[in-house]
Design an enzyme around this catalytic site. Structure first.
Site, mmCIF file in Angstrom:
data_model
loop_
_atom_site.group_PDB
_atom_site.id
_atom_site.type_symbol
_atom_site.label_atom_id
_atom_site.label_comp_id
_atom_site.label_asym_id
_atom_site.label_seq_id
_atom_site.Cartn_x
_atom_site.Cartn_y
_atom_site.Cartn_z
ATOM 1 N N MET A 35 0.830 -1.200 0.000
ATOM 2 C CA MET A 35 0.000 0.000 0.000
ATOM 3 C C MET A 35 0.868 1.254 0.000
ATOM 4 O O MET A 35 0.398 2.346 0.341
ATOM 5 C CB MET A 35 -0.948 0.000 1.197
ATOM 6 C CG MET A 35 -1.996 -1.092 1.133
ATOM 7 S SD MET A 35 -3.506 -0.729 2.060
ATOM 8 C CE MET A 35 -2.862 -0.477 3.706
ATOM 9 N N GLY A 36 2.116 1.098 -0.404
ATOM 10 C CA GLY A 36 3.005 2.249 -0.409
ATOM 11 C C GLY A 36 3.540 2.533 0.986
ATOM 12 O O GLY A 36 3.432 1.720 1.899
ATOM 13 N N LEU A 38 6.670 2.678 1.633
ATOM 14 C CA LEU A 38 7.579 1.537 1.688
ATOM 15 C C LEU A 38 8.782 1.783 2.599
ATOM 16 O O LEU A 38 9.258 2.909 2.744
ATOM 17 C CB LEU A 38 8.062 1.189 0.279
ATOM 18 C CG LEU A 38 6.975 0.876 -0.756
ATOM 19 C CD1 LEU A 38 7.611 0.419 -2.058
ATOM 20 C CD2 LEU A 38 5.974 -0.143 -0.238
ATOM 21 N N HIS A 42 9.732 -3.947 3.170
ATOM 22 C CA HIS A 42 9.178 -4.188 1.831
ATOM 23 C C HIS A 42 10.303 -4.521 0.855
ATOM 24 O O HIS A 42 10.152 -5.389 -0.017
ATOM 25 C CB HIS A 42 8.437 -2.946 1.321
ATOM 26 C CG HIS A 42 7.194 -2.614 2.087
ATOM 27 N ND1 HIS A 42 7.121 -1.538 2.935
ATOM 28 C CD2 HIS A 42 5.972 -3.209 2.120
ATOM 29 C CE1 HIS A 42 5.901 -1.470 3.462
ATOM 30 N NE2 HIS A 42 5.189 -2.474 2.994
ATOM 31 N N GLY A 156 4.546 -10.743 3.727
ATOM 32 C CA GLY A 156 5.325 -10.779 4.960
ATOM 33 C C GLY A 156 4.655 -11.565 6.069
ATOM 34 O O GLY A 156 3.425 -11.562 6.212
ATOM 35 N N LYS A 158 4.891 -10.748 9.083
ATOM 36 C CA LYS A 158 4.465 -9.803 10.126
ATOM 37 C C LYS A 158 2.944 -9.810 10.264
ATOM 38 O O LYS A 158 2.405 -9.828 11.367
ATOM 39 C CB LYS A 158 4.948 -8.391 9.793
ATOM 40 C CG LYS A 158 4.487 -7.335 10.805
ATOM 41 C CD LYS A 158 4.956 -5.953 10.413
ATOM 42 C CE LYS A 158 4.153 -5.389 9.262
ATOM 43 N NZ LYS A 158 2.757 -5.037 9.641
ATOM 44 N N ASP A 159 2.243 -9.793 9.133
ATOM 45 C CA ASP A 159 0.777 -9.858 9.141
ATOM 46 C C ASP A 159 0.374 -11.327 8.983
ATOM 47 O O ASP A 159 -0.103 -11.750 7.931
ATOM 48 C CB ASP A 159 0.213 -9.001 8.008
ATOM 49 C CG ASP A 159 0.604 -7.535 8.153
ATOM 50 O OD1 ASP A 159 0.382 -6.978 9.244
ATOM 51 O OD2 ASP A 159 1.136 -6.957 7.189
ATOM 52 N N GLN A 162 -3.196 -12.376 8.030
ATOM 53 C CA GLN A 162 -3.408 -12.067 6.609
ATOM 54 C C GLN A 162 -2.737 -13.107 5.722
ATOM 55 O O GLN A 162 -3.340 -13.617 4.764
ATOM 56 C CB GLN A 162 -2.850 -10.675 6.306
ATOM 57 C CG GLN A 162 -2.811 -10.319 4.828
ATOM 58 C CD GLN A 162 -2.262 -8.934 4.605
ATOM 59 O OE1 GLN A 162 -2.929 -7.950 4.846
ATOM 60 N NE2 GLN A 162 -1.010 -8.843 4.150
ATOM 61 N N SER A 194 6.818 -1.353 10.103
ATOM 62 C CA SER A 194 5.472 -1.150 9.577
ATOM 63 C C SER A 194 5.364 0.268 9.059
ATOM 64 O O SER A 194 5.962 1.195 9.630
ATOM 65 C CB SER A 194 4.434 -1.383 10.668
ATOM 66 O OG SER A 194 3.140 -1.003 10.234
#
Length: 204
Positions: A35-36, A38, A42, A156, A158-159, A162, A194
């Site tokens: 989602m940008g 970055l 990322h 990732g 991290k999520d 998701q 993040s």
């Protein structure tokens, strides 16, 4: 400065431009969806994607702040947007293409009536506080997979909820893509990197 411009990863914004850019790409393809806003975490996902496809493969990075995964009271309007810096990072990490659509491109008929139901897991853990979030995530991920047609999609760890739901969607819907997990990148303090860390002050 002029030479640096020549090295920047090309950006496309429409479906037609994306299709044209990928039309003759027959080598292994990977996508990193963002989602940008970055950061180097990322960038690490892009490096992992490059390892998946090799030096001769193709890496697309998507940059899209997806309104479907934000509830009315959340931070859609102020979510960090750093597009020029994002392009520079993609270029440094050897991305071949950036797809940066607007909401009108992703949702040309307005909010979709048909979406991807995340099932019971989507309503647990983070989903308790954000009951519509994962429906929005899975819907946009499925659309971006259809548009970019990758062999590998890197997400990732991290999520983790998701990541688990995306893997389950790919399995349950027979999507022809390998979902590749990327390790969590951390700040020197140990905090997971993040985009929203920009909201935090240096001190507690």
């Amino acid at each position: 400065m002029g030479q640096r411009q020549l090295d920047l990863t090309p950006v496309v914004q429409t479906r037609e431009e994306l299709a044209a850019a990928l039309a003759n790409v027959v080598v292994p393809r990977a996508v990193v969806m963002t989602m940008g806003g970055l950061h180097s975490g990322h960038g690490d996902l892009m490096t992992l994607a490059r390892e998946c496809v090799g030096d001769d493969g193709h890496l697309t990075v998507t940059i899209f702040v997806n309104p479907l995964q934000f509830a009315a009271h959340e931070d859609l309007s102020k979510y960090p947007r750093t597009f020029e810096d994002d392009v520079a990072l993609c270029s440094e990490r050897s991305a071949d293409l950036i797809f940066a659509p607007t909401p009108d491109v992703m949702y040309p008929n307005g909010d979709p009536e048909v979406t991807v139901d995340p099932g019971d897991l989507g309503l647990r853990f983070e989903g308790i506080a954000r009951p519509t979030h994962f429906r929005g995530v899975l819907t946009v991920v499925s659309k971006l997979l259809n548009l970019t047609r990758p062999d590998y999609a890197i997400f990732g760890e991290k999520d983790y909820q998701q990541l688990t739901l995306i893997r389950q969607m790919a399995r349950d819907l027979d999507l022809p893509v390998e979902i590749v997990p990327g390790p969590t990148a951390r700040e020197e303090s140990g905090l997971a990197m993040s985009t929203r860390n920009k909201y935090l002050s240096p001190t507690a």
